[in-house]
Design an enzyme around this catalytic site. Structure first.
Site, PDB file in Angstrom:
ATOM      1  N   SER A   1       0.915  -1.249   0.063  1.00 39.74           N
ATOM      2  CA  SER A   1       0.033  -0.062   0.099  1.00 39.74           C
ATOM      3  C   SER A   1       1.057   1.309  -0.111  1.00 39.74           C
ATOM      4  O   SER A   1       2.190   1.232  -0.018  1.00 39.74           O
ATOM      5  CB  SER A   1      -0.817   0.149   1.047  1.00 39.74           C
ATOM      6  OG  SER A   1      -0.142   0.288   2.518  1.00 39.74           O
ATOM      7  N   LYS A   2       0.198   2.392   0.047  1.00 41.21           N
ATOM      8  CA  LYS A   2       0.867   3.799   0.002  1.00 41.21           C
ATOM      9  C   LYS A   2       1.811   3.843   1.250  1.00 41.21           C
ATOM     10  O   LYS A   2       3.104   4.430   0.931  1.00 41.21           O
ATOM     11  CB  LYS A   2      -0.148   4.743   0.276  1.00 41.21           C
ATOM     12  CG  LYS A   2      -0.506   5.428  -0.893  1.00 41.21           C
ATOM     13  CD  LYS A   2      -1.197   6.897  -0.698  1.00 41.21           C
ATOM     14  CE  LYS A   2      -2.347   6.752  -1.433  1.00 41.21           C
ATOM     15  NZ  LYS A   2      -3.702   7.282  -1.146  1.00 41.21           N
TER      16      LYS A   2
END
Length: 501
Positions: A275-276
């Site tokens: 994810s980010k």
RNA sequence: GGCGUGUUCGUCUAGCGGCCUAGGACAUCGCCCUCUCAAGGCGAAGACCACGGGUUCAAAUCCCGUACACGCCA
């Protein structure tokens, strides 16, 4: 005829996992001369945005994955998209699509879903459920507390007509639930995982139509895959658990189910879902960082898939030719940017000069390097381009040709400030002034001759020259650099450096 | 909590009962090449094949259990 699809929800950008799913669907379709379909699953009105549609389609096009049916990617005309064009500047014509099974936006297919809910209702396979969200939550909590499976207990299944009428009278709008069979088991014959069986008692009566009238994900997905004649559903592992329910829906509707292949997840370095938090998660960020679509495809292709010879590099159509679902990995893979970067360098070096220039242009421009320049960018990029791993590295390797020389500490203190350097610099400046022709080969001979005549080691001469000309201790091959720089600039820089000593 | 999936060098992986004292690639380190950097060549280090039981003459490979991770129900 094989038909695959990628069906993104436009609620954000295209992340690495989605990119790989797209790639595998595309590879599989291309490998078998089938059709690759793109479908926009935009029924989550609250979270879907047009910007997301644009970003996702842009990402897919940048990756070089063209689709045969789906949203229209060009502004006008029906021409084929040219996905290899870097920049993918032309905006997507939102809302328009092409292909015989459209529309390819789910919001435009609401009536189709409702029609099939009615079909199921007629067959008595679906029932209205008036349970409020709070009730459902309470049920789930209680179930978990009692260590029972957290599935809907089917209480609305046996509602009498009078009870239904009461609910209606009180203004409650029902959602519609599918009556899942409660005996036996449902087996998924997964192309990657083999046969996976699920106990039907654990399949809950899933909602097919929400109270507001829209379909749920699992229902729309089944209806669309059927109507779009999808033969192979290649998707993320997270959908494996939904598959038995979907299979029951196919059966209830009297449809033949497609084949399924569930891909393992992509993890971040810490083992959690990528994810980010792990840095760049959007493929557009990789584009901006200077990665090549071909390298991206190569790396993503090998993240969770491999050939038996563990081959690493695939150029051109080689990936399409080699791809096979059988080589897919069951276990999750950690995304490794270092390897991607290495691969990018390999692909960069494989590029022809014109292609390199085309890909490098936006990065040069961003660094303020816009032609025509002296020396021509063509020439300097040719000198340095193949040493880079990222397109974004290129400007930093050629910019010294164009700006005033700035000496690094290492160049000044370590190389230039040495006895005899000043004189040597001036000597060579004189040599260059007279050199004929002013070309790499001839210059090398001349300067090597000078070294011999003065009994200097070449390194004693070459290194200070490079430092004086570029301000750095590393860079292009010396004589290529002098030729590119030209007589005027070369002589000027040597004298300027000498003056500082 | 239930169900499902998975577990081979730091990472991606090869391996489908004997070829495995586990092969390749990235990353790391060293050497070579070399006008520097990059590339390239050579080499080193790195995995008791998650753990515990079985089956078998023989298991990373087959079976069972445990642990852990992830996913779905949410």
């Amino acid at each position: 005829m094989i038909r695959t699809r990628f069906a993104p929800s436009p609620t954000g950008f295209l992340h690495i996992g989605g990119a790989r799913t797209t790639l595998y669907n595309w590879l599989f379709a291309r490998r078998h001369r089938g059709t690759f379909v793109l479908r926009v699953e935009d029924t989550d009105e609250a979270r879907s945005t047009e910007d997301s549609v644009t970003a996702i389609l842009d990402s897919i096009r940048w990756l070089g994955l063209d689709w045969d049916e789906g949203p229209l990617p060009m502004v006008s005309g029906g021409g084929t998209p040219s996905p290899e064009t870097p920049g993918s500047g032309s905006p997507v014509d939102l809302g328009r699509d092409r292909g015989p099974y459209g529309p390819y936006y789910q919001m435009k297919r609401i009536e189709l879903y409702q029609k099939h809910v009615r079909q199921l209702a007629l067959a008595g396979l679906v029932y209205p459920c008036y349970c409020a969200k709070e009730e459902l939550d309470a049920m789930r909590k209680a179930a978990v507390a009692q260590k029972r499976p957290a599935i809907y207990d089917g209480r609305c299944r046996k509602l009498t007509d009078r009870q239904k009428a009461e609910h209606e009278a009180s203004g409650r709008k029902p959602s519609w639930r599918f009556s899942m069979p409660k005996e036996g088991e449902t087996a998924v014959d997964d192309l990657i995982r083999g046969r996976v069986s699920f106990d039907n008692r654990l399949l809950q009566d899933l909602v097919v139509q929400k109270a507001a009238g829209g379909p749920t994900y699992n229902f729309a997905c089944v209806v669309d895959d059927h109507h779009m004649a999808i033969t192979h559903v290649i998707r993320g592992d997270e959908h494996l658990s939904n598959t038995p329910s979907q299979l029951q829906l196919y059966a209830a509707l009297g449809w033949e189910a497609p084949k399924f292949a569930h891909l393992s997840m992509i993890l971040g370095p810490d083992g959690s879902k990528l994810s980010k938090r792990h840095g760049a998660a959007s493929v557009l960020e990789y584009k901006a960082a200077g990665f090549l679509p071909a390298a991206m495809r190569n790396y993503l292709g090998l993240l969770g898939w491999s050939t038996t010879d563990s081959r690493q590099l695939f150029f051109g159509d080689e990936l399409v030719e080699a791809f096979d679902l059988a080589g897919c990995q069951k276990n999750p893979a950690v995304f490794d940017q270092a390897k991607l970067t290495w691969m990018n360098g390999e692909h960069l070096r494989k590029l022809g000069h014109d292609e390199l220039m085309r890909h490098a242009e936006p990065f040069l421009e961003a660094a303020g390097l816009v032609g025509p320049l002296d020396p021509p960018l063509d020439k300097t990029v040719a000198l340095e381009g193949e040493k880079c791993r990222l397109l974004a590295d290129i400007p930093g390797r050629v910019d010294f040709f164009y700006k005033d020389v700035e000496f690094t500490e290492k160049a000044m203190a370590g190389v230039l400030k040495r006895p005899g350097v000043k004189e040597m610099l001036l000597d060579v400046a004189g040599l260059l002034e007279a050199a004929q022709p002013f070309a790499e080969k001839a210059l090398e001979e001349k300067i090597r001759g000078y070294c011999e005549a003065r009994a200097l080691k070449t390194s004693q001469v070459f290194h200070p020259l490079r430092a004086a000309l570029s301000g750095r201790t590393e860079g292009p091959t010396l004589f290529g650099m002098i030729e590119a720089l030209g007589r005027g600039k070369s002589v000027g820089r040597l004298r300027a450096a000498a003056a500082l000593l």
